[in-house]
Design an enzyme around this catalytic site. Structure first.
Site, mmCIF file in Angstrom:
data_model
loop_
_atom_site.group_PDB
_atom_site.id
_atom_site.type_symbol
_atom_site.label_atom_id
_atom_site.label_comp_id
_atom_site.label_asym_id
_atom_site.label_seq_id
_atom_site.Cartn_x
_atom_site.Cartn_y
_atom_site.Cartn_z
ATOM 1 N N HIS A 37 -75.487 -7.335 -81.774
ATOM 2 C CA HIS A 37 -75.855 -6.678 -80.516
ATOM 3 C C HIS A 37 -76.644 -5.394 -80.812
ATOM 4 O O HIS A 37 -76.104 -4.430 -81.347
ATOM 5 C CB HIS A 37 -74.557 -6.352 -79.768
ATOM 6 N N HIS A 79 -82.842 -0.401 -75.267
ATOM 7 C CA HIS A 79 -81.918 -0.881 -74.241
ATOM 8 C C HIS A 79 -82.239 -0.387 -72.836
ATOM 9 O O HIS A 79 -82.307 -1.177 -71.892
ATOM 10 C CB HIS A 79 -80.472 -0.496 -74.599
#
Ligand code: G3P
Ligand code: CA
Length: 288
Positions: A37, A79
């Site tokens: 991730h 992100h």
């Protein structure tokens, strides 16, 4: 043009009001997927080369990328929709790559209480998708999230042109080189039309309980190969329902052994983690 629209509406009506898609590919049932991730982002700043390098060294099957687009049209990997720069909140789609290059991903990571903080991270910058693909080529697999597609018209086509340019599509590898994920079903459906052989993951995030009926999962299975969902809402019943619809299930984001063990025993097919080493060690222990 008008005729085409009438024709499309008529076709949708005749086919039960839902468009027909080419059957999505199934993800292989083995191995259990370790999805890094934002890279091995517990140990290095998220979405940077050190984070991805570490994830690959640790043996993660996929590095996860979150995708945005700058005002000058470059796909970039970070992100958030925005960055904080010199006290101002700047939206990614409103700034150029030149402005973005002033942002240092390490600033947040290098907190005094982070034992993995390091001065060697301070020179890092937000990479473009092109830089990531050029750096890592086919030495890893890519699990790419299309973030906020409504803000970036045409991002799907642009992404696929780049992936194609790096020969990452329609290959004959044991694992798909590229998986695409998004919270936007519209974006995933566009991707499915562009590249029906690329596995897609429909993302969900629920507060308390997963609100996914069998009918809903069946709909998803027309364009996607699996779902990604926040780990807290994963139950035995959900895993069973997802599998019954022919979908895989990848919970996010799991950084604790106990939670990972529970999910593995429930039968999930892979896990998003900031700590690929933790999940890989657990899988090794389980296989002894
Ligand atoms: O992509 C799965 C998971 O990463 C979604 O959440 O906010 O970490 O991108 P986020
Ligand atoms: Ca993500």
């Amino acid at each position: 043009m008008k005729l085409l629209k009438v024709g499309t509406i008529l076709l949708l009506f005749l086919s039960g009001c839902s468009p027909t898609y080419q059957q999505p590919v199934s993800l292989p049932s083995e191995p259990f997927l370790v999805i890094a991730h934002r890279g091995a982002s517990a140990y290095a700043p998220a979405h940077t080369f050190p984070s991805y390098e570490l994830a690959i060294e640790m043996g993660a099957h996929y590095i996860e990328l979150d995708l945005h687009r700058t005002k000058d049209g470059k796909l970039v990997v970070l992100h958030n929709d925005s960055i904080e720069l010199n006290g101002s909140e700047l939206e990614i789609d409103e700034i150029t790559t030149d402005t973005l290059s002033a942002f240092k991903p390490a600033d947040e990571f290098n907190r005094p209480d982070n034992k993995f903080a390091s001065q060697r991270f301070t020179s890092l910058r937000v990479p473009s998708l092109e830089q990531v693909l050029r750096e890592f080529g086919d030495q890893t697999n890519y699990y790419i999230e299309i973030k906020s597609p409504d803000r970036y018209p045409g991002i799907e086509q642009q992404l696929f042109e780049q992936l194609d340019g790096h020969h990452l599509l329609d290959r004959d590898d044991p694992l798909p080189k590229v998986i695409i994920q998004s919270f936007s079903s519209d974006s995933l459906k566009k991707v499915h039309e562009l590249s029906p052989t690329t596995p897609l993951i429909q993302l969900y995030s629920f507060k308390k309980k997963a609100n996914l009926s069998s009918a809903k999962l069946k709909q998803v299975s027309r364009y996607a190969s699996g779902i990604g969902v926040n780990a807290e809402v994963v139950t035995e019943q959900l895993v069973e329902a997802v599998h019954q619809s022919g979908l895989a299930i990848h919970p996010f984001t799991v950084n604790q052994s106990e939670q990972a063990s529970t999910l593995i025993s429930l039968g999930v097919n892979g896990i998003f983690t900031d700590k690929p080493d933790l999940i890989i060690n657990l899988l090794h222990q389980n296989s002894k």
